[in-house]
Structures are given as structure tokens and as C-alpha cells.
Write a protein that holds these residues in place. Structure first.
Motif, PDB file in Angstrom:
ATOM      1  N   SER A 144      38.913  51.055  29.616  1.00  0.00           N
ATOM      2  CA  SER A 144      40.097  50.289  30.017  1.00  0.00           C
ATOM      3  C   SER A 144      39.702  49.228  31.034  1.00  0.00           C
ATOM      4  O   SER A 144      38.682  49.348  31.715  1.00  0.00           O
ATOM      5  CB  SER A 144      41.141  51.230  30.628  1.00  0.00           C
ATOM      6  N   ASP A 145      40.553  48.193  31.157  1.00  0.00           N
ATOM      7  CA  ASP A 145      40.406  47.215  32.237  1.00  0.00           C
ATOM      8  C   ASP A 145      41.148  47.678  33.485  1.00  0.00           C
ATOM      9  O   ASP A 145      40.995  47.099  34.556  1.00  0.00           O
ATOM     10  CB  ASP A 145      40.956  45.846  31.809  1.00  0.00           C
ATOM     11  N   PHE A 146      42.037  48.675  33.322  1.00  0.00           N
ATOM     12  CA  PHE A 146      42.775  49.343  34.395  1.00  0.00           C
ATOM     13  C   PHE A 146      43.878  48.501  35.026  1.00  0.00           C
ATOM     14  O   PHE A 146      44.722  49.028  35.727  1.00  0.00           O
ATOM     15  CB  PHE A 146      41.826  49.870  35.477  1.00  0.00           C
ATOM     16  N   HIS A 147      43.881  47.209  34.784  1.00  0.00           N
ATOM     17  CA  HIS A 147      44.966  46.358  35.273  1.00  0.00           C
ATOM     18  C   HIS A 147      45.457  45.517  34.097  1.00  0.00           C
ATOM     19  O   HIS A 147      44.716  44.685  33.559  1.00  0.00           O
ATOM     20  CB  HIS A 147      44.478  45.450  36.409  1.00  0.00           C
ATOM     21  N   PRO A 148      46.703  45.720  33.653  1.00  0.00           N
ATOM     22  CA  PRO A 148      47.193  45.023  32.452  1.00  0.00           C
ATOM     23  C   PRO A 148      47.339  43.518  32.655  1.00  0.00           C
ATOM     24  O   PRO A 148      47.669  43.053  33.750  1.00  0.00           O
ATOM     25  CB  PRO A 148      48.557  45.678  32.196  1.00  0.00           C
ATOM     26  N   ILE A 149      47.068  42.790  31.575  1.00  0.00           N
ATOM     27  CA  ILE A 149      47.292  41.346  31.545  1.00  0.00           C
ATOM     28  C   ILE A 149      48.348  41.080  30.482  1.00  0.00           C
ATOM     29  O   ILE A 149      48.212  41.522  29.330  1.00  0.00           O
ATOM     30  CB  ILE A 149      45.989  40.588  31.205  1.00  0.00           C
ATOM     31  N   GLU A 150      49.401  40.366  30.852  1.00  0.00           N
ATOM     32  CA  GLU A 150      50.495  40.108  29.918  1.00  0.00           C
ATOM     33  C   GLU A 150      50.535  38.642  29.497  1.00  0.00           C
ATOM     34  O   GLU A 150      50.261  37.745  30.296  1.00  0.00           O
ATOM     35  CB  GLU A 150      51.830  40.508  30.544  1.00  0.00           C
ATOM     36  N   ASN A 155      51.311  43.105  26.561  1.00  0.00           N
ATOM     37  CA  ASN A 155      50.009  43.470  27.131  1.00  0.00           C
ATOM     38  C   ASN A 155      48.907  43.078  26.150  1.00  0.00           C
ATOM     39  O   ASN A 155      48.920  43.511  24.987  1.00  0.00           O
ATOM     40  CB  ASN A 155      49.977  44.979  27.398  1.00  0.00           C
ATOM     41  N   GLU A 159      44.011  49.687  26.468  1.00  0.00           N
ATOM     42  CA  GLU A 159      42.849  50.563  26.402  1.00  0.00           C
ATOM     43  C   GLU A 159      42.351  50.704  24.956  1.00  0.00           C
ATOM     44  O   GLU A 159      43.131  50.652  24.017  1.00  0.00           O
ATOM     45  CB  GLU A 159      43.193  51.961  26.932  1.00  0.00           C
TER      46      GLU A 159
END
Length: 221
Positions: A144-150, A155, A159
Motif C-alpha cells: 500500500s501507499d498508506f495515504h490515499p490519493i483522490e 481513490n 492497495e
């Protein structure tokens, strides 16, 4: 025979006996289907959420915090958050300084593998590791990148599962990122960043940071 007994006594001298007894005989979050046990060495931190589970299949032990230098207080960390499940088949060996963390509802399925000091594995969805896998020092494995980008309210960096096949060797300071599949018998060389699926290959990052792939390889411990 003497050396075998001596080595066994040295090992037990470095184990946290109270935690060994608790996790193997009293902790409801640990399920054992066979003779395999959790073997927590001293200075090991194990943090299990109330509904998380470690399921040990077979007779191999889950050894955590091994190979520590005499007098060192460096820790090894295993953390399972709410609903996380680690299914261990044939045990594993996690050296001192290792971190294994499963986020909420994450899954971790493993055959026997070794993970050397200062390596970190964090699962947000699912990571699978096959049988006879060696993970060297300073390796990072994230699904995962652990911080979502919208983008437009959606999103775009969710993951993605990681799958590592049997008989794989991951070199020092390599990084394995989400969505990667590494085929059986592969070698990932030191300092390599892996972001795509690879088959039965040696994966080398050269001085220009380009991948050099050698197919149909065989290696032995």
C-alpha cells in the motif's frame, strides 16, 4: 551431542519464557495446528488486537528477535491490528530489528521464510510469501501507499496484493511495492526497487538504475 545441548541452552537463555508460555498456551489470539510454537526472544514486542489471529500450521517454530548481539537491547516488532490474520506454515525466523505489521483486516500467508535485521513488512491488504524465501537486511515490503490519493472523488492508489513465490532470495535494501508478483526461484539483487511482476529471473539494478534480467536461473542455499 554436547554442542547440540549447549546451543539449545544458550537459545533458551535468550528467550522470554513468560511470553513463550503465554502465547503458546494461554493466548486465544494464537491458534496452533501442530507442534509449531511462537518463540519470542528477549526485547521482542508483540501487539495483537483482540480479534486478530496468528494461525500456526505444522511443526515449525515462529522465532522472533533472533541473532541479537550480546548485550544489545534492540527490539523486533510484530503487530496485528483489528481483524488481521497471519497464517504461518512451517514457521519462520525473524531477526532482531525486524518489523512485521498487519493493518486492519489485512492477511499474511507464509511458508517458511527468514527475514534479516532492519527489514520491514507492512500489509494493508494481503501479502503472500512462499516456501524457503530469504529476505536480507534492510528490505522493505509494502502492499500500500498508506495515504490515499483522490482524483475526481475516486481513490487512484488503492492497495494491491503482493505474491512472492517459493525459493526466492531478496537482496539487501531491496524494496518490493504493491501489486508485485515474484516468480519461483527468482533473485532480487541489493538496492533494487521492484514495482512490476517478474518471473523466474535474477533482477539486478545497475549503476544507471536500470533493470538487468537473467531468465531461467537456479540457485542453492
Amino acid at each position: 551431542m554436547f554442542f547440540r545441548v549447549s546451543d539449545r541452552l544458550k537459545m533458551w537463555a535468550n528467550i522470554n519464557i513468560h511470553r513463550y508460555i503465554y502465547y503458546n498456551y494461554f493466548c486465544k489470539k494464537v491458534k496452533r495446528n501442530g507442534n509449531g510454537k511462537i518463540v519470542p526472544f528477549k526485547n521482542v514486542i508483540i501487539d495483537l488486537a483482540s480479534d486478530s489471529r496468528i494461525i500456526i500450521e505444522g511443526n515449525g517454530n515462529v522465532e522472533i528477535g533472533t541473532n541479537k548481539l550480546k548485550g544489545s537491547k534492540e527490539e523486533a516488532h510484530v503487530r496485528l491490528r483489528e481483524g488481521a490474520v497471519w497464517k504461518v506454515k512451517n514457521g519462520c525466523n525473524l531477526a532482531y530489528g525486524v518489523t512485521v505489521e498487519l493493518l486492519k483486516q489485512a492477511e499474511f500467508e507464509t511458508g517458511f521464510f527468514t527475514m534479516n535485521t532492519n527489514s520491514t513488512l507492512i500489509a494493508a491488504k494481503k501479502i503472500t510469501i512462499g516456501e524457503d524465501v530469504m529476505i536480507s537486511r534492510g528490505v522493505t515490503i509494502y502492499d500500500s501507499d498508506f495515504h490515499p490519493i483522490e482524483k475526481n472523488g475516486e481513490n487512484i492508489n488503492s492497495e494491491k496484493e503482493i505474491w512472492i513465490g517459493n525459493h526466492v532470495w531478496i537482496g539487501a535494501n531491496a524494496t518490493i511495492l504493491k501489486g508485485v508478483e515474484i516468480g519461483e526461484g527468482s533473485i532480487v539483487s541489493a538496492e533494487t526497487l521492484v514495482t512490476n511482476r517478474v518471473g523466474n529471473q535474477i533482477i539486478i539494478c545497475n549503476e544507471k538504475r536500470n533493470f538487468v534480467l537473467h531468465e531461467n536461473i537456479t540457485w542453492h542455499r
